[in-house]
Design a protein around this motif. Structure first.
Motif, PDB file in Angstrom:
ATOM      1  N   PRO A 197      -1.534  -0.648   2.592  1.00 31.16           N
ATOM      2  CA  PRO A 197      -1.708  -1.513   1.420  1.00 31.16           C
ATOM      3  C   PRO A 197      -2.437  -2.783   1.849  1.00 31.16           C
ATOM      4  CG  PRO A 197       0.549  -0.713   1.564  1.00 31.16           C
ATOM      5  CD  PRO A 197      -0.107  -0.378   2.865  1.00 31.16           C
ATOM      6  N   LYS A 279      -3.772  -2.842  -2.525  1.00 31.59           N
ATOM      7  CA  LYS A 279      -4.208  -1.519  -2.936  1.00 31.59           C
ATOM      8  C   LYS A 279      -4.146  -0.573  -1.742  1.00 31.59           C
ATOM      9  CE  LYS A 279      -5.531  -2.699  -7.152  1.00 31.59           C
ATOM     10  NZ  LYS A 279      -4.968  -2.109  -8.387  1.00 31.59           N
ATOM     11  N   THR A 280      -3.943   0.703  -2.025  1.00 30.58           N
ATOM     12  CA  THR A 280      -3.946   1.733  -0.999  1.00 30.58           C
ATOM     13  C   THR A 280      -4.962   2.805  -1.386  1.00 30.58           C
ATOM     14  OG1 THR A 280      -1.602   1.385  -0.519  1.00 30.58           O
ATOM     15  CG2 THR A 280      -2.571   3.458   0.215  1.00 30.58           C
TER      16      THR A 280
END
Length: 298
Positions: A197, A279-280
């Motif tokens: 992440p 965000k991943t």
């Protein structure tokens, strides 16, 4: 769906793309009749026959509506065909020949006539086919008492072909556990890349050469959303935003593969990234289809 690139050698030479390899030699060829030993197969044997006609050309007998056909074994989108005429006494014989592309074997010629052209002795002429779909490529000369003699053609396929990203060098902005970047280009849709992440995570593949990229296919994980991910193509590996946007992913169902048209964007690198914080990015397969930039077809 059709992961092969057709290079139809001397009578049909496709890149597709594109990519190298004489796939015409793997196709099945036939013609309406045969003059002497000028068999249909001689149009794809790699011999241009410029010095001795009967060693490198196919030829029919003098007949009504003579035709020559290659079976590509699969349906392709054809963007370009190049025809080279003979260079002896009878160059006018090919005048009015039609190139036809399609899937029907009715009357040995498929679909509507696509192109007619007057060819010059020993010269090559390229014709745009606009991505016409078909399994069969035909040359036919309508009329009585005609002879069809051809030496070689190029056939360029654009949307389906070899996956240029397969086993190329991949990298990503970070790595979660052992989910390495290469898993997205290993040809296995059940192994995935995965970043930590972070802000603006990205994944990149180096195609090693510049391509006109026409299609990118992305396979999603079965428990993940790629909403908002951006696909870019260009020549700037270290500056994501300097590359041209191919598509923005609205959604890809879990475990599904989605195709995105890039319309020939030029670049050596294909990058997928998700803008935003925490965000991943995880990708189970990224496939890239196009043809080498500046490749000569003649």
């Amino acid at each position: 769906k059709y992961e092969s690139c057709m290079f139809l050698g001397y009578i049909l030479h496709i890149p597709y793309i594109c990519f190298q390899g004489n796939w015409a030699s793997r196709g099945t060829v036939i013609q309406s009749s045969t003059s002497a030993d000028m068999f249909a197969e001689k149009a794809i044997d790699g011999n241009r026959g410029l010095q001795q006609l009967d060693t490198g050309c196919s030829s029919t007998l003098n007949q009504t509506n003579p035709w020559w056909r290659v079976d590509l074994a699969h349906i392709y989108k054809v963007s370009r065909v190049v025809v080279t005429n003979r260079n002896d006494c009878c160059t006018e014989q090919i005048n009015g020949a039609e190139i036809r592309i399609g899937n029907s074997l009715e009357n040995k010629a498929t679909t509507i006539p696509y192109i007619k052209h007057r060819c010059v002795s020993g010269e090559s002429f390229g014709y745009s086919c606009g991505g016409m779909e078909g399994r069969y490529v035909n040359l036919i000369i309508p009329g009585d008492m005609k002879t069809l003699c051809v030496r070689w053609r190029f056939l360029e396929k654009v949307f389906y072909g070899l996956n240029a990203a397969l086993w190329r060098t991949a990298s990503q902005s970070s790595q979660f556990d052992d989910w390495i970047s290469r898993y997205a280009v290993d040809g296995l849709r059940n192994s995935c890349s995965h970043t930590n992440p972070q802000t603006d995570p990205w994944w990149r593949v180096d195609l090693l050469n510049e391509y006109n990229v026409y299609r990118v296919a992305i396979t999603n994980r079965d428990d993940y959303a790629l909403n908002g991910a951006v696909i870019r193509v260009g020549n700037f590996p270290n500056n994501v935003y300097s590359n041209t946007i191919c598509a923005v992913i609205s959604t890809i169902p879990s475990g599904a593969t989605a195709n995105f048209s890039c319309k020939g964007i030029e670049g050596r690198y294909v990058i997928v990234h998700i803008p935003g914080e925490l965000k991943t990015l995880t990708l189970c397969e990224v496939e890239v289809y196009g043809y080498l930039l500046g490749r000569s077809l003649l």
